[in-house]
Design an enzyme around this catalytic site. Structure first.
Site, mmCIF file in Angstrom:
data_model
loop_
_atom_site.group_PDB
_atom_site.id
_atom_site.type_symbol
_atom_site.label_atom_id
_atom_site.label_comp_id
_atom_site.label_asym_id
_atom_site.label_seq_id
_atom_site.Cartn_x
_atom_site.Cartn_y
_atom_site.Cartn_z
ATOM 1 N N GLU A 280 49.940 42.900 32.122
ATOM 2 C CA GLU A 280 51.136 41.529 30.932
ATOM 3 C C GLU A 280 51.948 41.875 30.361
ATOM 4 O O GLU A 280 53.183 41.702 30.210
ATOM 5 C CB GLU A 280 50.663 40.845 29.999
ATOM 6 C CG GLU A 280 49.888 39.892 29.875
ATOM 7 C CD GLU A 280 48.284 39.527 29.085
ATOM 8 O OE1 GLU A 280 48.589 40.009 27.758
ATOM 9 O OE2 GLU A 280 48.054 38.142 29.253
ATOM 10 N N HIS A 301 34.294 53.563 50.748
ATOM 11 C CA HIS A 301 34.276 52.687 51.393
ATOM 12 C C HIS A 301 34.542 51.779 51.756
ATOM 13 O O HIS A 301 33.696 50.447 52.491
ATOM 14 C CB HIS A 301 32.210 53.038 51.562
ATOM 15 C CG HIS A 301 31.980 54.253 50.743
ATOM 16 N ND1 HIS A 301 31.324 54.715 52.529
ATOM 17 C CD2 HIS A 301 31.814 54.477 50.611
ATOM 18 C CE1 HIS A 301 31.355 56.192 52.386
ATOM 19 N NE2 HIS A 301 31.214 56.644 50.511
ATOM 20 N N LYS A 416 48.452 27.654 29.376
ATOM 21 C CA LYS A 416 47.890 27.061 28.772
ATOM 22 C C LYS A 416 47.814 25.309 27.862
ATOM 23 O O LYS A 416 46.811 25.029 28.058
ATOM 24 C CB LYS A 416 48.144 27.776 27.375
ATOM 25 C CG LYS A 416 47.651 29.438 27.314
ATOM 26 C CD LYS A 416 47.837 30.429 26.371
ATOM 27 C CE LYS A 416 47.465 31.668 26.683
ATOM 28 N NZ LYS A 416 48.072 32.483 25.259
HETATM 29 O O1 G6P Z 1 43.342 37.544 20.988
HETATM 30 P P1 G6P Z 1 44.026 35.774 21.531
HETATM 31 O O2 G6P Z 1 44.653 35.415 20.254
HETATM 32 O O3 G6P Z 1 42.650 35.095 21.730
HETATM 33 O O4 G6P Z 1 44.630 35.875 22.683
HETATM 34 C C1 G6P Z 1 44.265 36.608 23.990
HETATM 35 C C2 G6P Z 1 44.466 36.719 25.394
HETATM 36 O O5 G6P Z 1 45.148 35.324 25.712
HETATM 37 C C3 G6P Z 1 46.152 35.511 26.342
HETATM 38 O O6 G6P Z 1 46.302 34.109 27.156
HETATM 39 C C4 G6P Z 1 47.649 36.133 26.072
HETATM 40 O O7 G6P Z 1 48.268 36.535 27.472
HETATM 41 C C5 G6P Z 1 46.297 37.705 26.074
HETATM 42 O O8 G6P Z 1 47.328 38.896 25.703
HETATM 43 C C6 G6P Z 1 46.174 37.895 24.946
HETATM 44 O O9 G6P Z 1 45.045 39.001 24.493
#
Ligand code: G6P
Length: 427
Positions: A280, A301, A416
């Protein structure tokens, strides 16, 4: 304890060739280190102040002590940077530790989640929900499902008394749940990104719940920063040299993958944590280093043929195990002689895996494959703290050399948004 690094890194398997501009790259890391040192002094990058922090952990001590005494199971709900660091640190748990079982169900596979949940006794279970944003769909979904189950079993008040939340301040779903239930909440520093948060309470609270020495983790990290900021030649600073070597190989030799070949099972989760950090932080604008984790000796292996004889696009770091302390078992000389394996006579598994790690590194170097050898003094809390800070620092320095921002991850947002749209469209 002297503040020396608990590991050594040997870069001799990555010789600089005439087409490499390693000294210019190292000069650039020197400037970047000076900048980071300034940011540590003025607090611009709080990640760099975590190794010396104390009060945050002291604030956790009462709930940690209570849960270690009362709980049979703790569920740490979180994903990505809100789980992987904790998972890595929990691998260092002493098998004799008498604290609760700690589960880190980061994924939302319904079958594995249900298998875990169905086996729990809710009275003895505690929940730690961790999310920087407080809105990550997997974490919120898991928490809502569990709260329902738990409330049905033991009632709302007892449920609320068993939940602790870590999230950044704001009006996120997780914060709203915490307010609604009136639960104990700790702040996630908004200026410490998830994949850089392992040295904060995000990684250290689960570690403390498992009896892992959080202060020693920070001490290892502090040793790395101290050495890096002491003003020495960057060629002698593992993170700076690692970044310069990787950048040179990417620029001039078509290297696009970094393989961490670890010969210590307890560092497999560290490998997963490192994959997020590198993936990332560096993967943007068409640039990136694909992080690959391989486990020695198993992957000798399975993957080693590819690394030795496949495309020349990899930089392999072999993590050699520390010398085994008082091996429990050795192969009896009579048995070794009888079955024609004299080379195993009197040897332990520690001898075997150490020889295999050396052999893998030597064979890669002999084939002219860029290879870094990392040797550990021990596999303990201080060492993993140092390894983690070294990896974070190296990633930040490499991002500087590649001219990308290590602290954002804009590309993952699209998925997302679509996930939420698809869920909403289910009707
Ligand atoms: O800690 P949070 O806000 O729940 O995020 C959890 C994760 O979600 C994401 O999709 C990001 O790409 C990550 O970098 C992050 O660690």
């Amino acid at each position: 304890m002297p503040n020396t690094l608990p590991f050594t890194i040997d870069f001799a398997g990555c010789p600089a060739d005439p087409s490499s501009d390693r000294s210019a790259l190292l000069d650039q890391t020197r400037q970047a280190l000076d900048r980071l040192h300034g940011w540590q002094a003025d607090g611009t990058l709080p990640l760099l102040n975590l190794p010396a922090a104390r009060d945050d952990l002291a604030a956790l001590a009462p709930v940690v002590a209570r849960w270690r005494q009362e709980a049979g199971d703790v569920l740490v709900l979180g994903i990505g940077g809100s789980s992987l660091g904790a998972q890595a640190l929990l691998e260092l748990r002493d098998p004799a530790d008498r604290g609760p079982r700690i589960h880190t169900p980061d994924n939302v596979d319904p079958v594995s989640f249900r298998r875990l949940i169905d086996g729990l006794d809710w009275t003895g279970t505690r929940l730690l929900a961790v999310s920087k944003s407080g809105g990550t769909v997997e974490t919120v979904a898991q928490l809502l499902l569990i709260l329902d189950r738990m409330e049905a079993a033991i009632g709302r008040d007892d449920t609320a008394a068993r939940l602790v939340v870590i999230a950044e301040p704001g009006n996120s779903p997780l914060r709203q749940i915490a307010n609604d239930y009136g639960v104990e909440t700790f702040d996630h520093d908004p200026d410490v990104g998830g994949r850089f948060s392992v040295l904060s309470l995000v990684g250290l609270m689960p570690a403390m719940l498992g009896g892992v020495d959080a202060a020693a983790v920070r001490e290892g990290a502090a040793a790395v920063l101290e050495q890096a900021f002491a003003g020495g030649d960057p060629a002698g600073i593992p993170a700076a040299m690692g970044a310069a070597v990787a950048a040179g190989l990417m620029r001039h030799h078509g290297v696009s993958q970094a393989v961490q070949f670890g010969y210590v099972d307890r560092l497999a989760r560290f490998g997963e944590w490192w994959r997020q950090l590198v993936g990332e932080s560096l993967g943007k604008q068409g640039i990136g280093l694909a992080p690959v984790f391989a486990r020695g000796a198993t992957d000798q292996h399975s993957q080693l043929q590819l690394y030795l004889d496949g495309p020349r696009d990899k930089l392999v770091t072999v993590i050699e195990p520390p010398a085994e302390q008082s091996p429990a078992w050795r192969i009896r000389p009579e048995a070794a002689a009888r079955y024609g394996v004299d080379y195993l006579s009197g040897r332990s598994l520690g001898d075997l895996i150490a020889a295999e790690a050396r052999a893998t590194a030597s064979s890669l170097i002999a084939e002219g494959r860029p290879t870094i050898c990392m040797r550990l003094d021990a596999v303990d809390a201080r060492t993993i703290g140092a390894l983690m800070m070294n990896a974070m620092l190296e990633t930040i320095l490499l991002a500087d050399l590649l001219a990308v921002d290590p602290f954002d991850q804009p590309a993952v947002e699209k998925g997302k948004i679509l996930t939420r749209e698809y869920l909403a469209a289910l009707g």
